[in-house]
Design an enzyme around this catalytic site. Structure first.
Site, PDB file in Angstrom:
ATOM      1  N   ASP A 286      17.441 -70.516  51.199  1.00 11.23           N
ATOM      2  CA  ASP A 286      16.622 -70.004  52.397  1.00 11.23           C
ATOM      3  C   ASP A 286      15.423 -70.709  52.577  1.00 11.23           C
ATOM      4  O   ASP A 286      14.720 -70.512  53.568  1.00 11.23           O
ATOM      5  CB  ASP A 286      16.648 -68.785  52.546  1.00 11.23           C
TER       6      ASP A 286
ATOM      7  N   HIS B 132      12.570 -65.932  49.171  1.00 10.08           N
ATOM      8  CA  HIS B 132      11.937 -64.569  49.223  1.00 10.08           C
ATOM      9  C   HIS B 132      11.706 -64.166  47.739  1.00 10.08           C
ATOM     10  O   HIS B 132      12.360 -64.356  46.809  1.00 10.08           O
ATOM     11  CB  HIS B 132      12.930 -63.379  49.768  1.00 10.08           C
TER      12      HIS B 132
ATOM     13  N   ASP C  67      14.546 -68.797  45.434  1.00  5.66           N
ATOM     14  CA  ASP C  67      14.886 -68.357  46.736  1.00  5.66           C
ATOM     15  C   ASP C  67      13.655 -68.226  47.540  1.00  5.66           C
ATOM     16  O   ASP C  67      12.616 -67.989  47.116  1.00  5.66           O
ATOM     17  CB  ASP C  67      15.468 -66.892  46.598  1.00  5.66           C
TER      18      ASP C  67
ATOM     19  N   HIS D 183      16.651 -58.866  44.600  1.00  4.94           N
ATOM     20  CA  HIS D 183      15.813 -57.721  45.333  1.00  4.94           C
ATOM     21  C   HIS D 183      15.780 -56.071  44.778  1.00  4.94           C
ATOM     22  O   HIS D 183      15.175 -55.432  44.961  1.00  4.94           O
ATOM     23  CB  HIS D 183      15.735 -57.420  47.008  1.00  4.94           C
TER      24      HIS D 183
HETATM   25  C1  OKP Z   1      17.447 -61.367  50.912  1.00  4.47           C
HETATM   26  B1  OKP Z   1      17.267 -62.739  49.959  1.00  4.47           B
HETATM   27  C2  OKP Z   1      13.051 -60.863  58.653  1.00  4.47           C
HETATM   28  C3  OKP Z   1      13.527 -59.416  57.965  1.00  4.47           C
HETATM   29  C4  OKP Z   1      13.968 -59.910  56.428  1.00  4.47           C
HETATM   30  C5  OKP Z   1      15.480 -59.226  54.773  1.00  4.47           C
HETATM   31  C6  OKP Z   1      15.548 -60.410  53.874  1.00  4.47           C
HETATM   32  C7  OKP Z   1      16.509 -60.270  52.729  1.00  4.47           C
HETATM   33  C8  OKP Z   1      16.457 -61.671  52.236  1.00  4.47           C
HETATM   34  N1  OKP Z   1      12.249 -60.423  59.775  1.00  4.47           N
HETATM   35  N2  OKP Z   1      15.063 -58.984  56.015  1.00  4.47           N
HETATM   36  O1  OKP Z   1      16.151 -62.847  49.241  1.00  4.47           O
HETATM   37  O2  OKP Z   1      17.738 -64.000  50.552  1.00  4.47           O
HETATM   38 ZN    ZN Z   2      16.019 -65.016  50.339  1.00  6.33          ZN
END
Ligand code: OKP
Ligand code: ZN
Length: 343
Positions: free
Chosen positions: A285, A198, A196, A160
């Site tokens: 994840d 995200h 990932d 990120h």
């Molecule tokens: C980091 B990585 C969910 C909020 C999510 C941040 C997630 C960061 C993920 N309600 N907040 O990409 O695994």
């Molecule tokens: Zn993630």
């Protein structure tokens, strides 16, 4: 497979994450790494080695100097302001505020450089982030030296983080720094495959106008998932980078059949591109029991897709990103690496 790891990840020990209006213990916790190390030992994946120190030069190939200076001093500046808690931004340069000048005062500076507010900065955060970059660079050196694959057990994660932004548990973009190292050592084309859950918004932003690094990301549709404001399938690159950014925005409940169809498409594109090295942003994840995500991969699916990534046939650097079902993070991560080795 050789793993690079340092205990210095423990210096990233924030006690607070702003979640649902409460300050909770961060999902991105040191125990994640302990589970991965234990599983590496259990299955005999291979040796675990210390990183070496690369200094700031390779970091500054990716990140703006002012941003790096901010990270180095943010905690001291926050304390000097008299604040008692961990450093959390409360103001941002939002859409109708395009002044884009870095404020002097810490509250203004932290909001300027933050992309989200869940990620508290605490003592040791910078030191751990720099150590994670050294882990990525050390594992990159193993692959650049002719070894087929290596695992950078980075913590904190990185995908990120952009040129001048931190958040989403990330500070320095370990995968981008490693990809740039491949380029600087002579690889003509490098691919970054982000699996990932995200979207890797930071990696996308860093390479968006470049044709020499192909970025592909499989992730939860930003209409429903963090980081919300980037990651659509219509984002394909700009200028010389047009056509070299590929997003697979996948829906809630996405299972392995649908997810792996996207992976196969991504792998075909990496081959067609003629990449000379592959960096995998490895977050687990996507697991069905992950507490903050919505895909439905089972533990065996991680083994299967590790083998598919091997079939791309490239020198491959795995860089650890997310994965928050802490008890199963070790199994799922090592399944990908074992699947690659058996592929
Ligand atoms: C980091 B990585 C969910 C909020 C999510 C941040 C997630 C960061 C993920 N309600 N907040 O990409 O695994
Ligand atoms: Zn993630």
């Amino acid at each position: 497979m050789r793993t690079v790891h340092t205990e210095r990840h423990r210096l990233r020990a924030s006690q607070t994450e702003l979640y649902g209006g409460e300050l909770v213990r961060p999902f991105e916790c040191p125990e994640r790494v302990e589970h991965i190390l234990a599983r590496i030992a259990e299955v005999g994946l291979g040796p675990v080695e210390e990183p070496r120190a690369f200094g700031l030069d390779p970091v500054l190939r990716i990140h703006e100097a002012g941003f790096v200076q901010f990270l180095e001093t943010a905690w001291a500046d926050w304390r000097a302001a008299g604040y008692k808690g961990e450093a959390i931004p409360t103001s941002w340069p939002s859409r109708r505020m395009p002044r884009m000048v870095v404020p002097d005062e810490i509250d203004g500076r932290i909001g300027y450089y933050a992309l989200a507010g869940e990620t508290s900065i605490s003592g040791g955060t910078w030191e751990a982030a720099q150590a994670a970059a050294d882990v990525a660079l050390s594992a990159q050196a193993i692959v650049a030296g002719g070894t087929r694959a290596a695992f950078a057990l980075c913590r904190p994660p990185g995908h990120h983080a952009a040129q001048d932004m931190y958040g989403g548990y990330c500070f320095l973009n370990n995968a981008a720094i490693a990809a740039q190292a491949f380029r600087d050592q002579g690889a003509a084309r490098v691919a970054i495959l982000d699996v990932d859950f995200h979207h890797g918004n930071g990696t996308q932003a860093i390479f968006y106008d470049r044709a020499d690094v192909l970025f592909l990301s499989l992730h939860g549709d930003p209409q429903f998932a963090f980081p919300y404001y980037l990651g659509g399938a219509d984002e394909t690159g700009e200028g010389p980078g047009e056509g070299f950014n590929v997003n697979y925005a996948l829906p809630p409940g996405c299972d392995f059949a649908r997810w792996s169809a996207a992976l196969d498409d991504a792998c075909a594109r990496i081959k067609a591109y003629g990449a000379e090295a592959l960096v995998v942003s490895l977050g687990v994840d996507t697991f069905e029991k992950d507490p903050i995500s919505f895909f439905k991969l089972g533990s065996d699916d991680f083994t299967r897709y590790g083998a598919r990534i091997e079939k791309v046939g490239l020198p491959t650097l795995f860089v650890m990103e997310g994965g928050y079902a802490v008890a199963e993070v070790g199994i799922n991560t090592v399944n990908v690496l074992s699947g690659f080795e058996g592929g």
